[in-house]
Enzyme design. Structure first.
Site: not given
Length: 1226
Positions: A914, A983, A1142
């Protein structure tokens, strides 16, 4: 009833009292002169008076009864009145008509009964007169309607010379056969439009309304041809051509469509009519027009002279005969007829072979190595032999030809009690009845739409004829079956129904023409993929497919969005009108009132009132009681059973027959498709090959995980592990009623509680249904190999086409899948499995790989316990971030470590790598920002850098300073500023989240913390989002500069009247579909629908969305380019590769190779002058022919040019260091 009984008795009494032996009067026009012609003496005997009274009463009653019947009758022009049947009078001199009796009787005066008889006769005469007048009017109107509704063949022309010539030819001049007239007509120069018409055309321009009307009319004409209603299409075309306003929207494509239809039928006269209209409209025939004329001549066997004159005129128009055979899409029979006509004039003519497309080379320097002939390649092969793949193709072909797939539901089956069996039998009977009633209703609707079409306007009639009534009825019942209890908006349902009709028709059309050719080509294509075959020259799947045959037939143009919605709305209304059920299912079918199964109601959604179709609770309860154990899906919603067709164009690829878009977008958004169609084919090769490679990955179901999930799903779920609970577990609203003296606050609280319970119940039903579909498909595909065809969005991001069961879903969805083709672990594969497991736990994100590996070894006992006893052991796997994927990995590790040779163990498990806040990685690389690069692991380091933790640490430092200064909210936040809280905001800032959106994200995180004082949530979220943005501004100064440049450029471009466009480094053209909404109204029926279309290019761009969307969309186009490059190079090296944006997946044995490719391609991508290339493209595209207002054109043009050329300066970061960064992707 008593009056009627009395009347019958009075009539009988009257007949009994009449003297015997005397002849009675005629029923219609009798009158009695001798007895009743004169007024009687008042001194008559009582018996005679009683008899006279009874007679008058009886006749009065009969007259009143006749009058009642007359008033009750509808649309009846004459009423027959039954007279009193009297005994006959003596034949000699005892009978004369009433008029004569009245004239002959001296001093006679009519009695009371004569008054009623005369009144009735007068009304009867009046009714007859009205009837005659009405019949005359109806006859005139019928003649008018017959003239209007008769399908017109002869056009009404605006050009006087053309109209005169057409009239002369219509009268049948012997020297002017139709074939001669066509040759002469082709020589006519296009008629010049009048000055007024030209001005009107310019004023109209490409307006949204005109474009919509043109799309609807062209789709209507095409559907008329396809459904066998060519005369109706010609009639509508003639009607529109005869009206100046409607003629404005006619295009050459519309005339050509009808011409081609007549050519196929060999109807030369009608074809010439269309040519007259083409010339009258000022249009010049093109290749398709001449192809239709020549084809018709060939079918009719015209003489060589006529054909030659047509060919000569085509040459004078600058058109080449060879181009008809190479450029015009004609079927073999049409080409044969065309060739027959040409050889009449040119016997030696030989049609040119359709030229094989020359191999085109993609101009992107990034793809040069991919398409280079030299260099080593080891393209992967599937693990299945040729014959097995052929059998799988046949299975998939049958699925798509059936258009639907029925699978067993994994919902816990109820015991087939008498109640359940009765409910199922009732449903079966109702559905059989509904199919019959829907078919009858559809026939009525088609008849109504056909009558409307005869007035000369496009209607839904041809669309309804593309499928049989039975097929449409089954489609409607399938829609009814899956309708949620809370209902669905009419607009959404209409759009879905319209799309399903189009998709099924498209599949049926391909079945008739392409299945055999597709099978032959696909069988040859399988030689490239099968494990037991070889091809002469290894190449990419798309390249090999293109060498196997000519380009595919033209794709089916999608119907305009208003047509789809209108068609679906009409079908949905059929459900509401026709589908009914007994109000009480316990009663016999015919003994109770029928109620509608669907109700149309209105509801508020986000402060907007929308129409909803909601199933009746009785029907919902019937479905729940029946507990049917099957689910029905569209064929394109289910993974494929054979490898997908390679993508070769924007219209061809993925499923065998089901239509699929290369670039998914909102229905009605056409600008993406236009860009792709205008793009040179070679420029799309990178995207086409990457999508094909992703779709060629074979999958299988992880059966052990599926069994555990099904166990929980049947046992009321487990929301903590992502297994939704059934609706029966939803919170119940409070029972009982409030006391009469309840306060307004109590009532408001009760309303809020009811609304909350309803919201939770809806959410639970939605989650449960989603899980039911996913698990049912997984169970259906157990023991099978399947494939997931891919397409992309307008930014180039890739997605699997099947929506319910794929690897893009939640933790549970990903855990259910594994590669069908395994690879031995090799020397390092087991270590990568352990590292991947630790990554899934989320416990050691800040630790180096060696520390993660040690942690896995330390936890091996828990890992093996989780694998062996997942539901009864220590359940270590349940406490991690991604529990189901962690459990699947535990099972894979257990099998590997227990294998005799772990390095030889064949693993099917996908290992993920990742990106570390991938959006910020691209920004840091674009700006060569050393500080930002270090924060997101572009620089090599011994331990991974966590940008979220760094931002949280900076925010915490500022909070401590503010707390010491006495700021209350900073003091309240002590101990609550964590990585988890910030986050999401940090991750989405790069994608354009605003401070308002960031505050909402932080507010949700704070509310999840049970110990945080909720009264400070609003103030604390404001404080934290401000500090997060300030921290990012300091850490990523280069990123903020690039974001500002992109935003300002997009703002100025939108102000110029254009949508922002660019081209990705791989050559994919992109345009942002954000325009001001255009309203489309579909009126009539149970509700008028008004929907917005934000993709209407004739509307001005939405400046706010254009400028806010450009930075994140541009970064998304870069990360998709990086993924595609990695996919293509991994395929060239023989790796199995898939991605979730991604997050890159491959076998454990190949992680190191994939990591190397991933880094190399990131460096190669950002070694290109991406921002400068973007600046040049935008300047060229938007600074020439710009459309600013005149008074500010010069100033705004200069500002736009200056902004576009002011590319932000870059830093000194060395991109090559990415190659050595261990934690760039990890």
């Amino acid at each position: 009833m008593s009056a009627l009984r009395w009347g019958c008795g009075a009539s009988g009494l009257r007949r009994a009292l009449w003297p015997a032996g005397r002849p009675g009067l005629l029923a219609e026009e009798g009158a009695f002169s001798g007895v009743w012609g004169r007024r009687r003496s008042l001194s008559a005997s009582p018996c005679e008076q009683d008899r006279r009274k009874d007679w008058r009463h009886a006749e009065l009653l009969e007259v009143l009864e006749a009058r009642v019947r007359q008033l009750q009758a509808e649309c009846v022009s004459e009423v027959t009145v039954k007279r009193v049947g009297l005994a006959q009078l003596p034949e000699a001199g005892g009978f004369q008509t009433r008029r004569k009796a009245q004239k002959g009787g001296e001093g006679a005066a009519p009695g009371s009964c004569d008054h009623w008889v005369q009144k009735l006769d007068k009304e009867k005469w009046t009714m007859r007169r009205h009837k005659q007048q009405l019949e005359a009017k109806l006859q005139v109107r019928a003649q008018q309607l017959a003239c209007e509704h008769r399908l017109r063949r002869v056009p009404q022309l605006r050009s006087a010379p053309l109209a005169e010539r057409l009239l002369r030819w219509e009268q049948g001049a012997p020297r002017s056969p139709w074939e001669e007239q066509l040759a002469r007509l082709l020589q006519e120069a296009p008629q010049k439009l009048s000055l007024e018409a030209e001005q009107a055309h310019k004023a109209g321009g490409p307006s949204s309304r005109l474009e919509t009307q043109q799309q609807r009319l062209l789709a209507f004409l095409e559907c008329c041809l396809l459904s066998g209603h060519l005369p109706l299409a010609h009639h509508v075309l003639v009607t529109c051509h005869g009206t100046w306003r409607q003629q404005r929207m006619l295009t050459l494509a519309m005339y050509n469509t009808v011409m081609l239809g007549w050519a196929r039928k060999g109807s030369f006269r009608e074809l010439v009519y269309v040519f007259f209209m083409v010339k009258d409209a000022g249009l010049t025939p093109d290749l398709l027009s001449y192809a239709a004329a020549l084809q018709c001549m060939g079918r009719l066997g015209q003489d060589a002279r006529t054909v030659q004159r047509c060919l000569d005129q085509m040459a004078q128009d600058g058109l080449q005969l060879q181009d008809i055979f190479t450029s015009v899409p004609l079927c073999p029979r049409e080409q044969a007829a065309l060739l027959q006509a040409v050889r009449k004039a040119q016997p030696a003519f030989s049609p040119p072979l359709r030229p094989q497309p020359e191999p085109q080379v993609n101009s992107s320097p990034l793809l040069r190595e991919i398409y280079a002939q030299e260099g080593p390649t080891s393209y992967p092969k599937l693990h299945l032999p040729l014959q097995k793949l052929k059998a799988l193709f046949q299975e998939q072909l049958r699925v798509e030809m059936a258009t639907t797939v029925t699978v067993e539901s994994v919902e816990k089956a109820q015991t087939p009690t008498e109640e359940v069996l009765h409910a199922r039998n009732t449903l079966k009977q109702l559905r059989a009845t509904w199919v019959e009633e829907l078919c009858a209703g559809l026939q009525e609707v088609k008849a109504s739409e056909a009558r409307a079409a005869r007035t000369g306007r496009p209607t839904l009639f041809p669309y309804l004829c593309l499928l049989t009534e039975e097929e449409l009825a089954q489609l409607l019942l399938q829609t009814l079956q899956v309708l949620p209890p809370q209902g669905e908006s009419l607009l959404s349902l209409a759009q879905q129904l319209g799309l399903r009709v189009f998709n099924r028709y498209a599949v049926q059309k391909q079945q008739l023409s392409q299945v055999q050719a597709l099978q032959q080509r696909y069988y040859q294509y399988l030689h490239l993929l099968a494990s037991d075959t070889q091809v002469a020259v290894p190449c990419l799947p798309r390249q090999y497919w293109e060498t196997l045959g000519t380009p595919e037939a033209p794709h089916e143009q999608p119907w305009p969005l208003p047509v789809l919605v209108h068609l679906g709305k009409r079908l949905a209304e059929m459900l509401v009108e026709v589908v009914r059920m007994p109000g009480s299912l316990a009663a016999p079918q015919g003994s109770c009132t029928l109620i509608p199964v669907l109700y149309h109601v209105y509801s508020f959604r986000s402060f907007r009132q929308i129409g909803i179709l909601k199933p009746h609770p009785a029907f919902t309860q019937l479905l729940a009681t029946a507990a049917e154990h099957t689910l029905t899906f569209e064929a394109a919603e289910v993974p494929m059973l054979c490898p997908p067709v390679p993508w070769t164009s924007p219209h061809t690829g993925a499923f065998l027959l089901s239509p699929t878009k290369l670039m998914r977008s909102l229905e009605g958004t056409m600008q993406h498709q236009r860009l792709l169609d205008s793009c040179p084919p070679a420029e799309l090769h990178g995207a086409l090959d990457a999508l094909t490679q992703l779709g060629n990955c074979a999958w299988r179901v992880n059966e052990r995980v599926l069994d555990l999930v099904l166990e929980l799903f049947a046992a009321k779920g487990c929301p903590r592990l992502g297994v939704p609970a059934p609706p029966s577990e939803a919170p119940r609203p409070p029972e009982g009623r409030l006391p009469p003296d309840a306060s307004p606050a109590q009532k408001a609280e009760l309303r809020r509680e009811l609304a909350r319970c309803l919201k939770v119940a809806r959410e639970m039903h939605s989650l449960r249904s989603d899980a039911l579909y996913r698990l049912s498909l997984a169970q259906h595909l157990r023991h099978r190999v399947f494939w997931l065809p891919h397409n992309m969005d307008f930014r180039g991001r890739t997605y699997p086409c099947p929506p319910h069961f794929n690897h893009l879903g939640s933790d549970l969805a990903r855990a259910l899948l594994e590669f069908a083709q395994g690879r031995p672990l090799g020397p390092n594969g087991l270590d990568w499995l352990k590292i991947h497991l630790v990554n899934l736990t989320g416990l050691k994100k800040s630790e180096p790989l060696r520390a993660r590996l040690r942690f896995a070894d330390e936890m091996m006992e828990d890992i093996l316990d989780s694998a062996d006893r997942p539901m009864t052991g220590r359940k270590w796997w349940m406490e991690v971030d991604e529990p189901w994927q962690a459990l699947a990995c535990c099972m894979e590790i257990a099998r590997a470590v227990r294998a005799p040779d772990p390095t030889a163990y064949v693993s099917h498990f996908p290992v993920h790598q990742d990106g570390s806040c991938n959006g910020l990685q691209h920004y840091a690389a674009l700006g060569r920002d050393s500080v930002g690069a270090a924060s997101v692991n572009l620089l090599p380091s011994d331990v991974p850098q966590d940008v979220y933790s760094r931002v949280a640490a900076q925010v915490e430092a500022v909070r401590r300073q503010d707390a010491r200064r006495g700021v209350q909210v900073a003091q309240v936040l002590e101990g609550f500023v964590s990585r988890k809280v910030v986050k999401q905001t940090v991750m989405t800032v790069v994608y354009g989240v605003t401070r308002y959106g960031g505050r909402l994200q932080i507010e949700r995180r704070l509310r999840e913390l049970g110990s945080f004082p909720q009264e400070f949530v609003w103030e604390a979220s404001h404080y934290l989002v401000r500090q997060v943005f300030n921290s990012l501004q300091e850490m990523f100064s280069g990123t903020r500069a690039i974001q500002h440049w992109l935003t300002e450029s997009a703002r100025l471009i939108a102000h110029s009247g254009s949508a922002v466009e660019w081209v990705t480094p791989l050559g994919i053209p992109i345009i942002q579909p954000y325009h001001r909404d255009s309203k489309v109204l579909i009126s009539g029926g149970i509700q008028s629908l008004t929907f917005s279309n934000s993709g209407d290019t004739s509307q001005k761009p939405n400046t706010l969305k254009q400028k806010n969307g450009f930075p994140p969309n541009f970064i998304h186009s870069l990360d998709s380019s990086h993924m595609m490059l990695t996919a293509l190079h991994c395929y060239r090296k023989g790796l199995t590769f898939v991605s979730v944006h991604d997050c890159f997946w491959t076998h454990a044995a190949d992680v190191e190779v994939m990591n190397q490719v991933c880094r190399e391609q990131f460096v190669r991508l950002h070694s290109q002058p991406i921002l400068h290339n973007l600046s040049r493209f935008l300047t060229k595209r938007f600074c020439s022919g710009i459309r600013f207002p005149l008074h500010s054109k010069s100033m705004r043009t200069d500002k736009l040019q200056d902004t576009l050329k002011s590319v932000p300066k870059t830093g000194s970061f060395d991109l090559k260091q990415v190659n050595h960064s261990t934690y760039f992707f990890s």
